[in-house]
Design a protein around this motif. Sequence first.
Motif, PDB file in Angstrom:
ATOM      1  N   MET A 228       0.254 -18.835  11.370  1.00 16.99           N
ATOM      2  CA  MET A 228       0.094 -20.115  10.725  1.00 16.99           C
ATOM      3  C   MET A 228       1.250 -21.010  11.154  1.00 16.99           C
ATOM      4  O   MET A 228       2.386 -20.569  11.220  1.00 16.99           O
ATOM      5  CB  MET A 228       0.084 -19.920   9.209  1.00 16.99           C
ATOM      6  CG  MET A 228      -0.323 -21.126   8.420  1.00 16.99           C
ATOM      7  SD  MET A 228      -0.723 -20.687   6.713  1.00 16.99           S
ATOM      8  CE  MET A 228      -1.818 -22.007   6.334  1.00 16.99           C
ATOM      9  N   THR A 229       0.938 -22.247  11.440  1.00 17.87           N
ATOM     10  CA  THR A 229       1.976 -23.183  11.873  1.00 17.87           C
ATOM     11  C   THR A 229       2.461 -24.024  10.687  1.00 17.87           C
ATOM     12  O   THR A 229       1.746 -24.156   9.680  1.00 17.87           O
ATOM     13  CB  THR A 229       1.434 -24.134  12.946  1.00 17.87           C
ATOM     14  OG1 THR A 229       0.442 -24.983  12.348  1.00 17.87           O
ATOM     15  CG2 THR A 229       0.844 -23.373  14.124  1.00 17.87           C
ATOM     16  N   PRO A 230       3.636 -24.619  10.807  1.00 16.87           N
ATOM     17  CA  PRO A 230       4.093 -25.526   9.751  1.00 16.87           C
ATOM     18  C   PRO A 230       3.100 -26.676   9.495  1.00 16.87           C
ATOM     19  O   PRO A 230       2.918 -27.086   8.345  1.00 16.87           O
ATOM     20  CB  PRO A 230       5.428 -26.046  10.276  1.00 16.87           C
ATOM     21  CG  PRO A 230       5.929 -24.949  11.154  1.00 16.87           C
ATOM     22  CD  PRO A 230       4.685 -24.390  11.812  1.00 16.87           C
TER      23      PRO A 230
ATOM     24  N   LEU B 160       8.984 -20.132   5.475  1.00 12.06           N
ATOM     25  CA  LEU B 160       8.678 -20.950   4.313  1.00 12.06           C
ATOM     26  C   LEU B 160       9.338 -20.355   3.083  1.00 12.06           C
ATOM     27  O   LEU B 160       9.513 -19.139   2.995  1.00 12.06           O
ATOM     28  CB  LEU B 160       7.171 -20.943   4.024  1.00 12.06           C
ATOM     29  CG  LEU B 160       6.227 -21.506   5.053  1.00 12.06           C
ATOM     30  CD1 LEU B 160       4.781 -21.216   4.609  1.00 12.06           C
ATOM     31  CD2 LEU B 160       6.441 -22.995   5.198  1.00 12.06           C
ATOM     32  N   VAL B 161       9.663 -21.203   2.126  1.00  9.90           N
ATOM     33  CA  VAL B 161      10.031 -20.764   0.790  1.00  9.90           C
ATOM     34  C   VAL B 161       8.901 -21.225  -0.114  1.00  9.90           C
ATOM     35  O   VAL B 161       8.552 -22.406  -0.123  1.00  9.90           O
ATOM     36  CB  VAL B 161      11.378 -21.369   0.334  1.00  9.90           C
ATOM     37  CG1 VAL B 161      11.652 -21.040  -1.123  1.00  9.90           C
ATOM     38  CG2 VAL B 161      12.505 -20.866   1.216  1.00  9.90           C
ATOM     39  N   ILE B 162       8.313 -20.271  -0.844  1.00 15.99           N
ATOM     40  CA  ILE B 162       7.174 -20.568  -1.708  1.00 15.99           C
ATOM     41  C   ILE B 162       7.513 -20.136  -3.125  1.00 15.99           C
ATOM     42  O   ILE B 162       7.977 -19.017  -3.348  1.00 15.99           O
ATOM     43  CB  ILE B 162       5.900 -19.838  -1.234  1.00 15.99           C
ATOM     44  CG1 ILE B 162       5.612 -20.157   0.235  1.00 15.99           C
ATOM     45  CG2 ILE B 162       4.709 -20.210  -2.122  1.00 15.99           C
ATOM     46  CD1 ILE B 162       4.489 -19.317   0.844  1.00 15.99           C
ATOM     47  N   ARG B 163       7.260 -21.032  -4.083  1.00 17.97           N
ATOM     48  CA  ARG B 163       7.441 -20.690  -5.501  1.00 17.97           C
ATOM     49  C   ARG B 163       6.298 -19.765  -5.903  1.00 17.97           C
ATOM     50  O   ARG B 163       5.141 -20.064  -5.643  1.00 17.97           O
ATOM     51  CB  ARG B 163       7.384 -21.942  -6.365  1.00 17.97           C
ATOM     52  CG  ARG B 163       8.487 -22.927  -6.125  1.00 17.97           C
ATOM     53  CD  ARG B 163       9.740 -22.611  -6.839  1.00 17.97           C
ATOM     54  NE  ARG B 163       9.516 -22.560  -8.269  1.00 17.97           N
ATOM     55  CZ  ARG B 163      10.483 -22.418  -9.163  1.00 17.97           C
ATOM     56  NH1 ARG B 163      11.718 -22.317  -8.780  1.00 17.97           N
ATOM     57  NH2 ARG B 163      10.211 -22.371 -10.439  1.00 17.97           N
ATOM     58  N   VAL B 164       6.633 -18.652  -6.519  1.00 18.60           N
ATOM     59  CA  VAL B 164       5.631 -17.694  -6.961  1.00 18.60           C
ATOM     60  C   VAL B 164       6.055 -17.177  -8.329  1.00 18.60           C
ATOM     61  O   VAL B 164       7.217 -16.837  -8.517  1.00 18.60           O
ATOM     62  CB  VAL B 164       5.513 -16.512  -5.958  1.00 18.60           C
ATOM     63  CG1 VAL B 164       4.566 -15.451  -6.469  1.00 18.60           C
ATOM     64  CG2 VAL B 164       5.060 -17.003  -4.603  1.00 18.60           C
ATOM     65  N   PRO B 165       5.131 -17.113  -9.283  1.00 15.63           N
ATOM     66  CA  PRO B 165       5.500 -16.574 -10.598  1.00 15.63           C
ATOM     67  C   PRO B 165       6.058 -15.153 -10.449  1.00 15.63           C
ATOM     68  O   PRO B 165       5.493 -14.337  -9.713  1.00 15.63           O
ATOM     69  CB  PRO B 165       4.181 -16.564 -11.379  1.00 15.63           C
ATOM     70  CG  PRO B 165       3.273 -17.491 -10.643  1.00 15.63           C
ATOM     71  CD  PRO B 165       3.719 -17.484  -9.214  1.00 15.63           C
TER      72      PRO B 165
ATOM     73  N   HIS C 229       0.786  -7.853   0.884  1.00 17.07           N
ATOM     74  CA  HIS C 229       1.067  -8.515   2.164  1.00 17.07           C
ATOM     75  C   HIS C 229       2.519  -8.290   2.610  1.00 17.07           C
ATOM     76  O   HIS C 229       3.277  -9.240   2.786  1.00 17.07           O
ATOM     77  CB  HIS C 229       0.808 -10.020   2.035  1.00 17.07           C
ATOM     78  CG  HIS C 229      -0.525 -10.368   1.478  1.00 17.07           C
ATOM     79  ND1 HIS C 229      -1.697 -10.190   2.188  1.00 17.07           N
ATOM     80  CD2 HIS C 229      -0.877 -10.872   0.275  1.00 17.07           C
ATOM     81  CE1 HIS C 229      -2.709 -10.598   1.439  1.00 17.07           C
ATOM     82  NE2 HIS C 229      -2.249 -11.000   0.281  1.00 17.07           N
ATOM     83  N   PRO C 230       2.924  -7.035   2.832  1.00 19.04           N
ATOM     84  CA  PRO C 230       4.330  -6.777   3.191  1.00 19.04           C
ATOM     85  C   PRO C 230       4.742  -7.383   4.529  1.00 19.04           C
ATOM     86  O   PRO C 230       5.921  -7.672   4.737  1.00 19.04           O
ATOM     87  CB  PRO C 230       4.419  -5.244   3.212  1.00 19.04           C
ATOM     88  CG  PRO C 230       3.017  -4.793   3.467  1.00 19.04           C
ATOM     89  CD  PRO C 230       2.132  -5.816   2.796  1.00 19.04           C
ATOM     90  N   GLU C 231       3.786  -7.604   5.420  1.00 19.47           N
ATOM     91  CA  GLU C 231       4.110  -8.190   6.719  1.00 19.47           C
ATOM     92  C   GLU C 231       4.316  -9.700   6.625  1.00 19.47           C
ATOM     93  O   GLU C 231       4.902 -10.308   7.519  1.00 19.47           O
ATOM     94  CB  GLU C 231       2.992  -7.895   7.732  1.00 19.47           C
ATOM     95  CG  GLU C 231       1.705  -8.702   7.522  1.00 19.47           C
ATOM     96  CD  GLU C 231       0.864  -8.346   6.288  1.00 19.47           C
ATOM     97  OE1 GLU C 231      -0.036  -9.145   5.959  1.00 19.47           O
ATOM     98  OE2 GLU C 231       1.087  -7.296   5.659  1.00 19.47           O
TER      99      GLU C 231
ATOM    100  N   GLU D 150       9.906 -15.646   0.566  1.00 21.47           N
ATOM    101  CA  GLU D 150       9.905 -16.213   1.908  1.00 21.47           C
ATOM    102  C   GLU D 150       8.637 -15.745   2.596  1.00 21.47           C
ATOM    103  O   GLU D 150       8.230 -14.593   2.445  1.00 21.47           O
ATOM    104  CB  GLU D 150      11.108 -15.739   2.718  1.00 21.47           C
ATOM    105  CG  GLU D 150      12.399 -16.392   2.334  1.00 21.47           C
ATOM    106  CD  GLU D 150      13.551 -16.020   3.252  1.00 21.47           C
ATOM    107  OE1 GLU D 150      14.512 -16.788   3.283  1.00 21.47           O
ATOM    108  OE2 GLU D 150      13.487 -14.959   3.932  1.00 21.47           O
ATOM    109  N   ALA D 151       8.021 -16.649   3.342  1.00 22.68           N
ATOM    110  CA  ALA D 151       6.869 -16.299   4.175  1.00 22.68           C
ATOM    111  C   ALA D 151       7.311 -16.439   5.620  1.00 22.68           C
ATOM    112  O   ALA D 151       7.913 -17.445   5.997  1.00 22.68           O
ATOM    113  CB  ALA D 151       5.692 -17.225   3.888  1.00 22.68           C
ATOM    114  N   TYR D 152       7.028 -15.420   6.420  1.00 22.50           N
ATOM    115  CA  TYR D 152       7.461 -15.378   7.805  1.00 22.50           C
ATOM    116  C   TYR D 152       6.285 -15.760   8.699  1.00 22.50           C
ATOM    117  O   TYR D 152       5.385 -14.951   8.951  1.00 22.50           O
ATOM    118  CB  TYR D 152       8.014 -13.992   8.126  1.00 22.50           C
ATOM    119  CG  TYR D 152       9.060 -13.577   7.117  1.00 22.50           C
ATOM    120  CD1 TYR D 152      10.244 -14.297   7.004  1.00 22.50           C
ATOM    121  CD2 TYR D 152       8.834 -12.530   6.239  1.00 22.50           C
ATOM    122  CE1 TYR D 152      11.202 -13.958   6.052  1.00 22.50           C
ATOM    123  CE2 TYR D 152       9.789 -12.183   5.290  1.00 22.50           C
ATOM    124  CZ  TYR D 152      10.967 -12.897   5.204  1.00 22.50           C
ATOM    125  OH  TYR D 152      11.909 -12.569   4.258  1.00 22.50           O
ATOM    126  N   LEU D 153       6.288 -16.999   9.154  1.00 23.96           N
ATOM    127  CA  LEU D 153       5.134 -17.562   9.846  1.00 23.96           C
ATOM    128  C   LEU D 153       4.757 -16.812  11.117  1.00 23.96           C
ATOM    129  O   LEU D 153       3.595 -16.825  11.513  1.00 23.96           O
ATOM    130  CB  LEU D 153       5.357 -19.042  10.132  1.00 23.96           C
ATOM    131  CG  LEU D 153       5.454 -19.920   8.877  1.00 23.96           C
ATOM    132  CD1 LEU D 153       5.738 -21.362   9.269  1.00 23.96           C
ATOM    133  CD2 LEU D 153       4.180 -19.836   8.061  1.00 23.96           C
TER     134      LEU D 153
END
Length: 105
Positions: free
Chosen positions: A1-3, A43-48, A59-61, A76-79
Motif C-alpha cells: 500500500m502506498t501513502p 504509518l502511525v494509526i490510532r487503535v483502541p 496481521h503480524p507482518e 505502526e503499519a509497515y507499508l
Amino acid sequence: MTPEEVGRYAESLPGVKRKGTESRPAWYVRDRLVVRLDDPRTLVIRVPLNKREALLERHPESFGVPPRMEAHHKVEAYLDHARRAAVREAIDLAWEMQRRDPPGG
C-alpha cells in the motif's frame, strides 16, 4: 500500500480531513488523529487498546508496537509488508474510535 492509497482511503471515510505537512500528512476526524505518515514507509494509526492485540495477532507482518507506543492507542503499519486489507481494517478501527462523541458530549 502506498501513502497515496492510504490518503485516498482515509479521505473516503465520512468527516476525515487531511492535515499535517507535505512530508508528514495526517488524517483527522473531528480534530482527532486517525492515521499519520511517520516516514515514507511507516504509518502511525490510532487503535483502541482493547482491539490492538487481536489486530497484531491477525496481521503480524503488517503492524508493530514499538516500546514508545506501548501505553498509547497506536500501532505502526509497515507499508513495505502490510496487507491493504489489514491497513484499512486498522484505519476503520481508528475512525470508529475517534469519531465518537466524548462521554457526556
